[in-house]
Write a protein that holds these residues in place. Structure first.
Motif, short mmCIF file in Angstrom:
data_model
loop_
_atom_site.label_atom_id
_atom_site.label_comp_id
_atom_site.label_asym_id
_atom_site.label_seq_id
_atom_site.Cartn_x
_atom_site.Cartn_y
_atom_site.Cartn_z
N HIS A 146 0.95 -1.01 -0.24
CA HIS A 146 -0.07 0.12 0.07
C HIS A 146 0.84 1.19 -0.24
O HIS A 146 0.29 2.61 0.26
CB HIS A 146 -0.75 -0.13 1.26
N GLY A 147 1.93 1.34 -0.83
CA GLY A 147 3.05 2.33 -0.90
C GLY A 147 3.54 2.63 0.86
O GLY A 147 4.10 1.74 1.41
N HIS A 148 4.08 3.94 0.52
CA HIS A 148 5.35 4.50 1.56
C HIS A 148 4.69 4.25 2.93
O HIS A 148 2.97 4.58 3.14
CB HIS A 148 5.27 5.67 1.03
N GLU A 149 5.87 3.58 3.98
CA GLU A 149 5.08 3.87 5.64
C GLU A 149 6.26 4.20 5.80
O GLU A 149 7.37 4.36 5.76
CB GLU A 149 4.57 2.32 6.03
N ARG A 202 0.73 5.47 7.89
CA ARG A 202 0.32 4.91 6.63
C ARG A 202 0.43 6.46 5.95
O ARG A 202 -1.23 6.54 6.20
CB ARG A 202 -0.48 3.99 6.23
N PRO A 203 1.04 7.08 5.19
CA PRO A 203 0.08 8.86 5.00
C PRO A 203 -1.00 8.68 4.11
O PRO A 203 -1.65 9.47 4.43
CB PRO A 203 1.74 8.93 4.15
N ASP A 204 -1.20 7.83 3.65
CA ASP A 204 -2.03 7.53 2.31
C ASP A 204 -3.44 7.37 3.87
O ASP A 204 -4.86 7.93 3.29
CB ASP A 204 -2.45 5.94 1.87
N LEU A 205 -3.29 6.30 4.93
CA LEU A 205 -4.90 6.76 5.14
C LEU A 205 -4.39 7.24 6.44
O LEU A 205 -5.85 7.93 6.60
CB LEU A 205 -4.51 5.23 6.58
N ARG A 206 -2.97 8.25 6.51
CA ARG A 206 -4.04 9.67 7.43
C ARG A 206 -4.11 10.71 6.61
O ARG A 206 -4.96 11.25 7.92
CB ARG A 206 -2.11 10.02 8.29
N SER A 207 -4.03 10.85 5.94
CA SER A 207 -4.28 11.93 4.98
C SER A 207 -6.07 11.60 4.69
O SER A 207 -7.05 12.95 4.68
CB SER A 207 -3.58 12.16 3.97
N ARG A 208 -6.54 10.79 4.40
CA ARG A 208 -7.73 10.72 3.86
C ARG A 208 -8.33 11.15 5.89
O ARG A 208 -10.14 11.60 5.64
CB ARG A 208 -8.16 9.19 3.93
N VAL A 255 -12.38 4.40 6.80
CA VAL A 255 -10.55 4.10 6.86
C VAL A 255 -10.21 3.90 8.85
O VAL A 255 -9.38 2.68 8.56
CB VAL A 255 -10.01 5.91 7.27
#
Length: 118
Positions: free
Chosen positions: A7-10, A73-79, A108
């Motif tokens: 899921h990308g960058h962690e 996880r920046p993807d989850l955090r930003s959402r 999320v």
């Protein structure tokens, strides 16, 4: 600690499912939340002692594993952050934007819990 590269960058590797590992991970990525984690742990421990059920502690650990998953996880955090901003920018709980933002927060949190479930 383990990694899940799908899921990308962690920011950090996913911690093991132990209270100590989750606490260390939280201290690295969101140290401002340690007091909240400790207070929640005390409540879970008190409830477990009161009714003799370990489920309170299992829930506590799962909840904080999911919170670490969101933070790492920046993807989850930003959402999550965008949904929180939306919730706070609505004027009432009847606002359709409030319901949409709450649904996103739940989505999320569900994704984070599923990612860390054993």
């Amino acid at each position: 600690m383990t990694t899940q590269p799908d899921h990308g960058h962690e920011l950090i590797p996913r911690p093991e499912r132990t209270p100590a590992a989750v606490r260390i991970a939280l201290a690295r990525i969101a140290p401002h939340r340690l007091g909240e984690m400790e207070q929640h742990k005390e409540q879970a421990l008190g409830a477990a002692l009161q009714d003799g059920k370990i489920g309170h502690l299992q829930y506590w650990l799962t909840y904080w594993q999911a919170q670490v998953e969101i933070e790492r996880r920046p993807d989850l955090r930003s959402r999550y952050q965008a949904a929180l901003v939306s919730v706070h920018n609505t004027e009432s709980k009847d606002d359709p934007a409030f319901h949409a933002a709450m649904a996103e927060l739940r989505a999320v949190e569900t994704e984070a819990r599923q990612a860390v479930s054993p």
